[in-house]
Design an enzyme around this catalytic site. Sequence first.
Site, PDB file in Angstrom:
ATOM      1  N   ARG A  42     -11.438  -4.329  -1.054  1.00  0.00           N
ATOM      2  CA  ARG A  42     -10.813  -4.328   0.172  1.00  0.00           C
ATOM      3  C   ARG A  42     -11.285  -3.409   1.207  1.00  0.00           C
ATOM      4  NH1 ARG A  42      -5.411  -1.436   1.871  1.00  0.00           N
ATOM      5  NH2 ARG A  42      -4.573  -3.088   3.310  1.00  0.00           N
ATOM      6  N   ILE A  68      -4.449  -5.339   8.747  1.00  0.00           N
ATOM      7  CA  ILE A  68      -4.650  -6.024   7.422  1.00  0.00           C
ATOM      8  C   ILE A  68      -3.306  -5.720   6.935  1.00  0.00           C
ATOM      9  CG2 ILE A  68      -5.987  -3.688   6.728  1.00  0.00           C
ATOM     10  CD1 ILE A  68      -7.435  -5.665   4.549  1.00  0.00           C
ATOM     11  N   SER A  69      -2.898  -6.786   6.062  1.00  0.00           N
ATOM     12  CA  SER A  69      -1.420  -6.639   5.166  1.00  0.00           C
ATOM     13  C   SER A  69      -1.546  -5.587   4.285  1.00  0.00           C
ATOM     14  CB  SER A  69      -1.049  -7.882   4.863  1.00  0.00           C
ATOM     15  OG  SER A  69      -0.815  -8.861   6.077  1.00  0.00           O
ATOM     16  N   GLN A  70      -0.430  -4.996   4.077  1.00  0.00           N
ATOM     17  CA  GLN A  70      -0.498  -4.111   2.576  1.00  0.00           C
ATOM     18  C   GLN A  70      -0.761  -4.894   1.383  1.00  0.00           C
ATOM     19  OE1 GLN A  70       3.503  -2.649   2.325  1.00  0.00           O
ATOM     20  NE2 GLN A  70       3.352  -1.876   0.377  1.00  0.00           N
TER      21      GLN A  70
END
Length: 220
Positions: A42, A68-70
């Site tokens: 990530r 950026i999403s969790q």
Amino acid sequence: MTQLEMIDTYRHKGLRKQLVEGIRQKGIRDESVLAALEKIPRHYFMDSSFLEFAYQDKPFPIGSGQTISQPFTVAFQTELLQMKKGMKVLEIGTGSGYQASVLAEMGARVYSIERQRKLYQKTKEFMTRLGYPVKLFLGDGYLGLPSFAPFDRIIITAAAPEIPQPLVDQLKPGGILVVPHGKDDIQHMLRIIKNADGTTKEESHGAFRFVPLLGDLGND
Ligand code: SAM
């Protein structure tokens, strides 16, 4: 920009393992989703100033006012898709390319639309170097990709005040659309299943908080 380095150390791998264990404990059961999150670095998708935080279960800024999403949210939406290898999947909101990479790692044929030109260009260049065969498009995700439809699965990764009808139309019978739906700060995660006769069934899967889908293409 750390994205240029793309070095995945034992420390990164260890932190990723812990992150995935935490996500498992929060209720994600689909092993193929967990394996994809464990495999994909990530930190490649984030700017260098946030590298330390890449393996916390939190969203982070990626520029152009977006996030950026969790990781838990990525896992949750992906699990709801009930994907199988080889499926054709459309993502609305490419952002950093992380969600698209998770889908590709799981064997999907991924199409992804980003509305903001700067993000689209940055992510397109990065994804080319990363090597996942994801097809990226600059455009308004509300409209989908009629010339590539129908899709087995569609995932929207920004809050939709209304369910975009063009996207429902572009789903195959038996297809699934996952969308954070709502006009307020908090949205309901909906799974919309298209029946063989074209009617749809809706399920609600809890509350989430997303950045809103943007409308007019002229604003970037
Ligand atoms: N999926 C992304 C990832 O893995 O990094 C995170 C998505 S971010 C929460 C939402 C993204 O949707 C942003 O990149 C934003 O620019 C994009 N977006 C907003 N409105 C859009 C629209 N109408 N069509 C396509 N993309 C849109």
